[in-house]
Design an enzyme around this catalytic site. Structure first.
Site, PDB file in Angstrom:
ATOM      1  N   HIS A  18     -24.901 -86.563  18.556  1.00 21.38           N
ATOM      2  CA  HIS A  18     -25.398 -87.812  19.182  1.00 21.38           C
ATOM      3  C   HIS A  18     -26.062 -88.641  18.093  1.00 21.38           C
ATOM      4  O   HIS A  18     -27.157 -88.323  17.640  1.00 21.38           O
ATOM      5  CB  HIS A  18     -26.410 -87.500  20.297  1.00 21.38           C
ATOM      6  CG  HIS A  18     -26.933 -88.721  20.978  1.00 21.38           C
ATOM      7  ND1 HIS A  18     -26.973 -88.831  22.348  1.00 21.38           N
ATOM      8  CD2 HIS A  18     -27.433 -89.895  20.503  1.00 21.38           C
ATOM      9  CE1 HIS A  18     -27.478 -90.008  22.681  1.00 21.38           C
ATOM     10  NE2 HIS A  18     -27.771 -90.668  21.569  1.00 21.38           N
ATOM     11  N   HIS A  20     -26.561 -92.797  16.304  1.00 18.95           N
ATOM     12  CA  HIS A  20     -26.369 -94.256  16.295  1.00 18.95           C
ATOM     13  C   HIS A  20     -26.176 -94.713  14.853  1.00 18.95           C
ATOM     14  O   HIS A  20     -27.071 -94.542  14.026  1.00 18.95           O
ATOM     15  CB  HIS A  20     -27.582 -94.969  16.906  1.00 18.95           C
ATOM     16  CG  HIS A  20     -27.794 -94.590  18.326  1.00 18.95           C
ATOM     17  ND1 HIS A  20     -27.246 -95.304  19.371  1.00 18.95           N
ATOM     18  CD2 HIS A  20     -28.449 -93.539  18.895  1.00 18.95           C
ATOM     19  CE1 HIS A  20     -27.576 -94.717  20.516  1.00 18.95           C
ATOM     20  NE2 HIS A  20     -28.296 -93.643  20.262  1.00 18.95           N
ATOM     21  N   ARG A  22     -24.795 -97.949  14.269  1.00 17.69           N
ATOM     22  CA  ARG A  22     -24.811 -99.429  14.285  1.00 17.69           C
ATOM     23  C   ARG A  22     -23.554 -99.986  13.608  1.00 17.69           C
ATOM     24  O   ARG A  22     -22.531 -99.352  13.552  1.00 17.69           O
ATOM     25  CB  ARG A  22     -26.084 -99.986  13.625  1.00 17.69           C
ATOM     26  CG  ARG A  22     -27.382 -99.289  14.003  1.00 17.69           C
ATOM     27  CD  ARG A  22     -27.691 -99.344  15.475  1.00 17.69           C
ATOM     28  NE  ARG A  22     -29.056 -98.935  15.750  1.00 17.69           N
ATOM     29  CZ  ARG A  22     -29.499 -98.498  16.920  1.00 17.69           C
ATOM     30  NH1 ARG A  22     -28.675 -98.377  17.947  1.00 17.69           N
ATOM     31  NH2 ARG A  22     -30.754 -98.166  17.074  1.00 17.69           N
ATOM     32  N   LYS A 104     -19.359 -92.332  27.400  1.00 18.22           N
ATOM     33  CA  LYS A 104     -20.808 -92.328  27.547  1.00 18.22           C
ATOM     34  C   LYS A 104     -21.232 -93.066  28.797  1.00 18.22           C
ATOM     35  O   LYS A 104     -20.859 -94.227  29.008  1.00 18.22           O
ATOM     36  CB  LYS A 104     -21.433 -92.998  26.315  1.00 18.22           C
ATOM     37  CG  LYS A 104     -22.941 -93.115  26.362  1.00 18.22           C
ATOM     38  CD  LYS A 104     -23.607 -91.781  26.110  1.00 18.22           C
ATOM     39  CE  LYS A 104     -25.092 -91.882  26.371  1.00 18.22           C
ATOM     40  NZ  LYS A 104     -25.894 -91.492  25.221  1.00 18.22           N
ATOM     41  N   HIS A 141     -26.696 -90.423  29.424  1.00 22.68           N
ATOM     42  CA  HIS A 141     -28.116 -90.759  29.232  1.00 22.68           C
ATOM     43  C   HIS A 141     -28.787 -90.549  30.579  1.00 22.68           C
ATOM     44  O   HIS A 141     -28.616 -91.355  31.492  1.00 22.68           O
ATOM     45  CB  HIS A 141     -28.292 -92.205  28.747  1.00 22.68           C
ATOM     46  CG  HIS A 141     -29.744 -92.553  28.554  1.00 22.68           C
ATOM     47  ND1 HIS A 141     -30.310 -92.738  27.316  1.00 22.68           N
ATOM     48  CD2 HIS A 141     -30.749 -92.712  29.451  1.00 22.68           C
ATOM     49  CE1 HIS A 141     -31.608 -92.988  27.460  1.00 22.68           C
ATOM     50  NE2 HIS A 141     -31.894 -92.985  28.750  1.00 22.68           N
ATOM     51  N   HIS A 179     -29.892 -85.766  24.718  1.00 27.61           N
ATOM     52  CA  HIS A 179     -31.323 -85.834  24.358  1.00 27.61           C
ATOM     53  C   HIS A 179     -32.255 -85.406  25.493  1.00 27.61           C
ATOM     54  O   HIS A 179     -33.053 -86.181  25.971  1.00 27.61           O
ATOM     55  CB  HIS A 179     -31.694 -87.229  23.840  1.00 27.61           C
ATOM     56  CG  HIS A 179     -31.237 -88.396  24.650  1.00 27.61           C
ATOM     57  ND1 HIS A 179     -31.417 -88.483  26.009  1.00 27.61           N
ATOM     58  CD2 HIS A 179     -30.611 -89.536  24.291  1.00 27.61           C
ATOM     59  CE1 HIS A 179     -30.918 -89.616  26.442  1.00 27.61           C
ATOM     60  NE2 HIS A 179     -30.418 -90.280  25.418  1.00 27.61           N
ATOM     61  N   LEU A 224     -36.471 -93.537  23.486  1.00 28.33           N
ATOM     62  CA  LEU A 224     -36.085 -93.245  24.865  1.00 28.33           C
ATOM     63  C   LEU A 224     -35.067 -92.106  24.872  1.00 28.33           C
ATOM     64  O   LEU A 224     -34.160 -92.121  24.034  1.00 28.33           O
ATOM     65  CB  LEU A 224     -35.501 -94.491  25.534  1.00 28.33           C
ATOM     66  CG  LEU A 224     -36.537 -95.595  25.764  1.00 28.33           C
ATOM     67  CD1 LEU A 224     -35.862 -96.877  26.193  1.00 28.33           C
ATOM     68  CD2 LEU A 224     -37.578 -95.164  26.792  1.00 28.33           C
ATOM     69  N   ASP A 252     -29.863 -88.207  17.804  1.00 23.41           N
ATOM     70  CA  ASP A 252     -30.200 -89.520  18.364  1.00 23.41           C
ATOM     71  C   ASP A 252     -30.899 -90.386  17.321  1.00 23.41           C
ATOM     72  O   ASP A 252     -31.718 -91.233  17.665  1.00 23.41           O
ATOM     73  CB  ASP A 252     -31.066 -89.381  19.627  1.00 23.41           C
ATOM     74  CG  ASP A 252     -31.003 -90.621  20.494  1.00 23.41           C
ATOM     75  OD1 ASP A 252     -30.217 -91.541  20.192  1.00 23.41           O
ATOM     76  OD2 ASP A 252     -31.758 -90.681  21.484  1.00 23.41           O
TER      77      ASP A 252
HETATM   78  N1  OTD Z   1     -32.867 -93.982  22.445  1.00 23.60           N
HETATM   79  N2  OTD Z   1     -32.968 -95.802  21.008  1.00 23.60           N
HETATM   80  C1  OTD Z   1     -31.631 -95.989  21.078  1.00 23.60           C
HETATM   81  C2  OTD Z   1     -30.851 -95.169  21.816  1.00 23.60           C
HETATM   82  C3  OTD Z   1     -31.459 -93.928  22.285  1.00 23.60           C
HETATM   83  O1  OTD Z   1     -31.218 -93.323  24.546  1.00 23.60           O
HETATM   84  C4  OTD Z   1     -30.738 -93.289  23.413  1.00 23.60           C
HETATM   85  O2  OTD Z   1     -29.690 -92.709  23.147  1.00 23.60           O
HETATM   86  C5  OTD Z   1     -31.055 -97.087  20.307  1.00 23.60           C
HETATM   87  O3  OTD Z   1     -31.838 -97.741  19.607  1.00 23.60           O
HETATM   88  O4  OTD Z   1     -29.837 -97.289  20.343  1.00 23.60           O
HETATM   89  C6  OTD Z   1     -33.593 -94.823  21.720  1.00 23.60           C
HETATM   90  O5  OTD Z   1     -34.827 -94.730  21.717  1.00 23.60           O
HETATM   91 ZN    ZN Z   2     -28.931 -92.270  21.521  1.00 21.12          ZN
HETATM   92 ZN    ZN Z   3     -29.698 -92.195  25.496  1.00 23.66          ZN
END
Ligand code: OTD
Ligand code: ZN
Ligand code: ZN
Length: 350
Positions: A18, A20, A22, A104, A141, A179, A224, A252
């Site tokens: 998992h 990110h 960008r 997702k 999520h 997560h 989150l 994450d």
């Molecule tokens: N949680 N920030 C982000 C995604 C995750 O829930 C998530 O997977 C993000 O910035 O893309 C976060 O706090």
């Molecule tokens: Zn995430």
């Molecule tokens: Zn998430």
């Protein structure tokens, strides 16, 4: 040998289930930090606009590979962002072509860039049924977004109100609870064996809600799902270090520039890509479970996804505390690196 006597640990090259990455300048800035240690990653599709179709996922994968520095190897595993308009046939075609590994599910409004997520879960049932049929996993999520539900309770309520009903209606669907942050989620995974796995982040193994809020607000610890009370962190450490194959690493790691985090309404996300393996080794050593680090970071994830473990290995070496930069500079701006709050003695040998 006791864990404290161990000073070298060789494990299969880990994967991040998992992540990110960008796009654009941020992608270029953060990708080398993940590719330095990880073989593969499940790449989250919450771009603006989101990665919804197979064609968009294929194009995003090309941008990731173009941003990979010469000489580094890394395989992005792409994910489609589920909307109420998602076409089951497009999903199945992207899966069959090896373009998309999973789909997702973001409840609309649950986290960063989730506005196009799902409001009415019945509307996506045909997609979920198709995924169950072809064996394609759903990454979830797991938080409700109702404003009357306390933010610290949103994961537990999601399990009862949304996740469990979906799994009952589509029992053959393979689901990853992403997560997880609560004892409730850990218990749910343990009690419901079939077709269920969970990722755990690096930072949720280390911080509880006091780290965010006590002694001054710490925006770099805000993410989150928000970190919960200590009892939940302990449950996560127990699950991650247990060797139980249903729990695996999904960092994450979610980079935002410092100006985006440090403002009146700051963004959610912790950037852990550079120091995750050092943090995890410290956590597993403290739990007396270094021997299970390989299961959590390198073996359980591929097993759930039906993929081979990586052929290569990495070696973690223990010594004097390792220092990581406070922040990395990217062409999108500076990004603060997660601060574990304790010395890190393990580094990945180059
Ligand atoms: N949680 N920030 C982000 C995604 C995750 O829930 C998530 O997977 C993000 O910035 O893309 C976060 O706090
Ligand atoms: Zn995430
Ligand atoms: Zn998430």
């Amino acid at each position: 040998m006791t864990d404290t006597a161990l000073t070298r640990l060789t494990i299969r090259r880990p994967d991040d289930w998992h992540l990110h990455l960008r796009d654009g300048a941020m992608l270029e800035g953060v990708l080398p930090h993940t590719a330095a240690h990880f073989g593969r990653a499940i790449v989250m599709p919450n771009l603006v606009p989101p990665v919804v179709t197979g064609a968009q996922a294929a194009a995003y994968r090309e941008r990731i590979m173009a941003a990979l520095p010469e000489g580094m190897s890394f395989q992005p595993l792409m994910v489609l962002y589920l909307t109420e308009e998602t076409d089951p046939e497009d999903v199945a075609a992207a899966h069959a072509a090896g373009i998309a590994t999973s789909v997702k599910l973001y409840p609309a409004g649950a986290t960063t860039n989730s506005a196009s997520g799902v409001r009415d879960f019945d509307k996506v049932r045909p997609v979920l049924e198709k995924m169950a049929e072809i064996g394609m996993p759903l990454c979830v999520h797991g938080e409700v977004t109702d404003s009357d539900i306390d933010i610290f309770d949103r994961e537990a309520v999601f399990i009862d109100r949304v996740l469990h009903p979906i799994r009952k209606k589509v029992p053959d669907l393979r689901v990853v609870m992403e997560h997880v942050t609560t004892q409730d989620a850990v218990d749910y995974v343990r009690d419901h064996h079939k077709n269920l796995g969970a990722t755990i982040t690096t930072h949720h193994l280390i911080i509880n809600r006091n780290h965010i809020l006590a002694g001054g607000i710490k925006p770099h610890y805000y993410c989150l799902p928000v970190a919960k009370r200590e009892q939940h962190r302990i449950a996560l450490v127990e699950a991650a270090t247990s060797g139980d194959e249903r729990f695996f690493l999904g960092t994450d790691s979610a980079p935002h520039t410092d100006p985006a985090k440090l403002q009146a309404c700051g963004c959610a996300g912790c950037f852990t890509a550079p120091n995750t393996m050092s943090c995890l080794a410290e956590v597993f050593e403290a739990a007396g479970k270094l021997k299970n680090l390989e299961a959590f970071a390198s073996k359980n994830g591929p097993k759930f996804y039906g993929l081979p473990v990586n052929e290569e290995t990495i070696t973690l070496v223990k010594g004097e505390p390792v220092s990581y930069p406070d922040r990395i500079e990217t062409d999108a701006g500076p990004v603060t690196v997660f601060d574990a709050g304790f010395p890190l003695h393990w580094r990945v040998e180059a």
